[in-house]
Each structure stands twice: as C-alpha cells, then as structure tokens.
Scaffold this motif. Sequence first.
Motif, mmCIF file in Angstrom:
data_model
loop_
_atom_site.group_PDB
_atom_site.id
_atom_site.type_symbol
_atom_site.label_atom_id
_atom_site.label_comp_id
_atom_site.label_asym_id
_atom_site.label_seq_id
_atom_site.Cartn_x
_atom_site.Cartn_y
_atom_site.Cartn_z
ATOM 1 N N ALA A 63 2.593 3.422 -7.419
ATOM 2 C CA ALA A 63 1.518 2.251 -7.184
ATOM 3 C C ALA A 63 1.270 1.466 -8.390
ATOM 4 O O ALA A 63 1.439 1.863 -9.722
ATOM 5 C CB ALA A 63 -0.020 3.070 -6.929
ATOM 6 N N GLY A 64 1.140 0.039 -8.234
ATOM 7 C CA GLY A 64 1.025 -0.866 -9.217
ATOM 8 C C GLY A 64 -0.475 -0.941 -9.698
ATOM 9 O O GLY A 64 -1.389 -0.732 -8.584
ATOM 10 N N GLY A 65 -0.491 -1.453 -10.642
ATOM 11 C CA GLY A 65 -2.270 -1.706 -11.050
ATOM 12 C C GLY A 65 -3.112 -0.806 -10.914
ATOM 13 O O GLY A 65 -4.344 -1.369 -10.150
ATOM 14 N N ILE A 66 -3.024 0.260 -10.956
ATOM 15 C CA ILE A 66 -4.088 1.092 -10.675
ATOM 16 C C ILE A 66 -5.370 0.940 -11.802
ATOM 17 O O ILE A 66 -5.183 0.923 -12.981
ATOM 18 C CB ILE A 66 -3.820 2.796 -11.086
ATOM 19 N N GLN A 67 -6.712 0.991 -11.120
ATOM 20 C CA GLN A 67 -7.832 0.432 -11.761
ATOM 21 C C GLN A 67 -8.905 1.211 -11.121
ATOM 22 O O GLN A 67 -9.067 1.436 -9.947
ATOM 23 C CB GLN A 67 -7.843 -1.127 -11.879
ATOM 24 N N VAL A 68 -9.558 1.806 -12.003
ATOM 25 C CA VAL A 68 -10.742 2.514 -11.621
ATOM 26 C C VAL A 68 -12.063 1.683 -12.042
ATOM 27 O O VAL A 68 -12.003 1.347 -13.328
ATOM 28 C CB VAL A 68 -10.806 4.076 -12.262
ATOM 29 N N ILE A 69 -13.069 1.358 -11.152
ATOM 30 C CA ILE A 69 -14.158 0.590 -11.539
ATOM 31 C C ILE A 69 -15.602 1.722 -11.214
ATOM 32 O O ILE A 69 -15.610 2.262 -10.292
ATOM 33 C CB ILE A 69 -14.482 -0.405 -10.898
ATOM 34 N N ASP A 70 -16.208 1.825 -12.406
ATOM 35 C CA ASP A 70 -17.400 2.802 -12.106
ATOM 36 C C ASP A 70 -18.369 1.860 -11.791
ATOM 37 O O ASP A 70 -18.863 1.016 -12.583
ATOM 38 C CB ASP A 70 -17.668 3.322 -13.719
ATOM 39 N N ILE A 71 -19.092 2.204 -10.602
ATOM 40 C CA ILE A 71 -20.245 1.605 -10.052
ATOM 41 C C ILE A 71 -21.236 2.420 -9.940
ATOM 42 O O ILE A 71 -22.308 2.090 -9.329
ATOM 43 C CB ILE A 71 -19.757 0.827 -8.671
ATOM 44 N N GLN A 99 4.713 -2.009 3.081
ATOM 45 C CA GLN A 99 3.927 -1.073 4.000
ATOM 46 C C GLN A 99 4.531 0.459 3.847
ATOM 47 O O GLN A 99 3.509 1.384 3.849
ATOM 48 C CB GLN A 99 3.937 -1.560 5.337
ATOM 49 N N ASN A 100 5.532 0.361 3.668
ATOM 50 C CA ASN A 100 6.257 2.076 3.702
ATOM 51 C C ASN A 100 5.422 2.742 2.491
ATOM 52 O O ASN A 100 4.873 3.950 2.440
ATOM 53 C CB ASN A 100 7.460 2.240 3.499
ATOM 54 N N GLN A 101 5.460 1.732 0.980
ATOM 55 C CA GLN A 101 4.991 2.393 -0.094
ATOM 56 C C GLN A 101 3.511 2.733 0.195
ATOM 57 O O GLN A 101 2.784 3.756 -0.398
ATOM 58 C CB GLN A 101 5.277 1.667 -1.243
ATOM 59 N N LEU A 102 2.653 1.861 0.812
ATOM 60 C CA LEU A 102 1.084 1.945 0.995
ATOM 61 C C LEU A 102 0.739 3.068 1.716
ATOM 62 O O LEU A 102 -0.145 3.744 1.383
ATOM 63 C CB LEU A 102 0.609 0.634 1.536
ATOM 64 N N GLN A 103 1.613 3.286 2.671
ATOM 65 C CA GLN A 103 1.212 4.713 3.482
ATOM 66 C C GLN A 103 1.795 5.851 2.746
ATOM 67 O O GLN A 103 0.971 6.749 2.981
ATOM 68 C CB GLN A 103 2.180 4.545 4.849
ATOM 69 N N ALA A 104 3.041 5.750 1.823
ATOM 70 C CA ALA A 104 3.001 7.012 1.052
ATOM 71 C C ALA A 104 2.076 7.117 -0.016
ATOM 72 O O ALA A 104 1.528 8.279 -0.225
ATOM 73 C CB ALA A 104 4.325 6.625 0.492
ATOM 74 N N MET A 105 1.186 6.345 -0.307
ATOM 75 C CA MET A 105 0.150 6.248 -1.370
ATOM 76 C C MET A 105 -0.951 6.873 -0.515
ATOM 77 O O MET A 105 -1.556 7.767 -1.143
ATOM 78 C CB MET A 105 -0.093 4.868 -1.968
ATOM 79 N N LYS A 106 -1.136 6.297 0.422
ATOM 80 C CA LYS A 106 -2.445 6.775 1.321
ATOM 81 C C LYS A 106 -2.196 8.282 1.556
ATOM 82 O O LYS A 106 -3.146 9.125 1.485
ATOM 83 C CB LYS A 106 -2.492 6.092 2.656
ATOM 84 N N GLU A 162 -9.864 3.372 6.950
ATOM 85 C CA GLU A 162 -9.676 2.204 7.753
ATOM 86 C C GLU A 162 -8.357 1.598 7.230
ATOM 87 O O GLU A 162 -7.942 1.473 6.133
ATOM 88 C CB GLU A 162 -10.657 1.024 7.422
ATOM 89 N N GLY A 163 -7.667 1.343 8.329
ATOM 90 C CA GLY A 163 -6.177 0.645 8.173
ATOM 91 C C GLY A 163 -5.171 1.585 8.821
ATOM 92 O O GLY A 163 -5.336 2.863 9.033
ATOM 93 N N ASN A 164 -4.070 1.101 8.984
ATOM 94 C CA ASN A 164 -2.860 1.841 9.731
ATOM 95 C C ASN A 164 -1.839 1.326 9.235
ATOM 96 O O ASN A 164 -1.824 0.867 8.133
ATOM 97 C CB ASN A 164 -3.050 1.615 11.283
ATOM 98 N N GLN A 165 -0.791 1.960 9.821
ATOM 99 C CA GLN A 165 0.548 1.666 9.364
ATOM 100 C C GLN A 165 1.287 0.371 9.190
ATOM 101 O O GLN A 165 2.015 -0.066 8.337
ATOM 102 C CB GLN A 165 1.774 2.516 10.095
ATOM 103 N N LYS A 166 0.529 -0.867 9.856
ATOM 104 C CA LYS A 166 0.998 -1.935 9.641
ATOM 105 C C LYS A 166 -0.137 -2.909 8.688
ATOM 106 O O LYS A 166 0.063 -3.873 8.396
ATOM 107 C CB LYS A 166 0.814 -2.609 11.001
#
Length: 115
Positions: free
Chosen positions: A19-27, A45-52, A70-74
Amino acid sequence: MDSRKAAKIVCEALADKKAGGIQVIDIQNISVIADYFILADGENQNQLQAMKDAVDEKLFQAGVTVKQIEGNQKSTWILMDYGDIIVHIFSKEDRLFYDLERIWRDGVTIGPEDL
C-alpha cells in the motif's frame, strides 16, 4: 483488543500488500466516531481489493470483526468500519480528490511505525 494494537495490525497488513502512503490519524480527542482513521492508496482495483482482504483477514485472526464495509471490486474508495478503527483504501486519484487528511487535520498524525 486495544485499538492501537488493532491499528498496528491494519498497517502491517496494508504494508504487506505494498500500500502507498499509509497514514494513521488519531481522532480520539476530536471525535466520538472512532479512535483512528487509517488511510492508504493503491495502484489499481486488484491491489485495493487485496489490501481490503488482507486487512479483514488479519483483524479477523486477531479477533476483531468488521462492522461494515462500503465499496466493492469496482470501487476506488473502500471504507472498512471496525468500530474504533476506520480504514480508508483509495485509488491515488480519489485520495487526492477527497483529501481526508485536510478534513481531519485537527487529529494527530502518527506514522505506522510509531504504533
């Protein structure tokens, strides 16, 4: 499970999928909706799905179950709600467009390595 430990697991799972640009925001001190927002982006989209899938699998193995996805393969923006942790997985274009870092700038940004 402690939300900080769960956030660390999320970051590790995202890093495993490049994953690129991993950032954590403490809220925690500015919102009651969650303790942490975790943002990351992917190339396609394949990488996004693999990350999920990686995030969901690793948290499930740690005993943390997802409340909603929320969100699907597309989708080019996937939102994963784990209660105290909200994970946002974007295409690079959507991440720039929605700019959640700016919207949540009152939160404290933490590097994944600092969890």
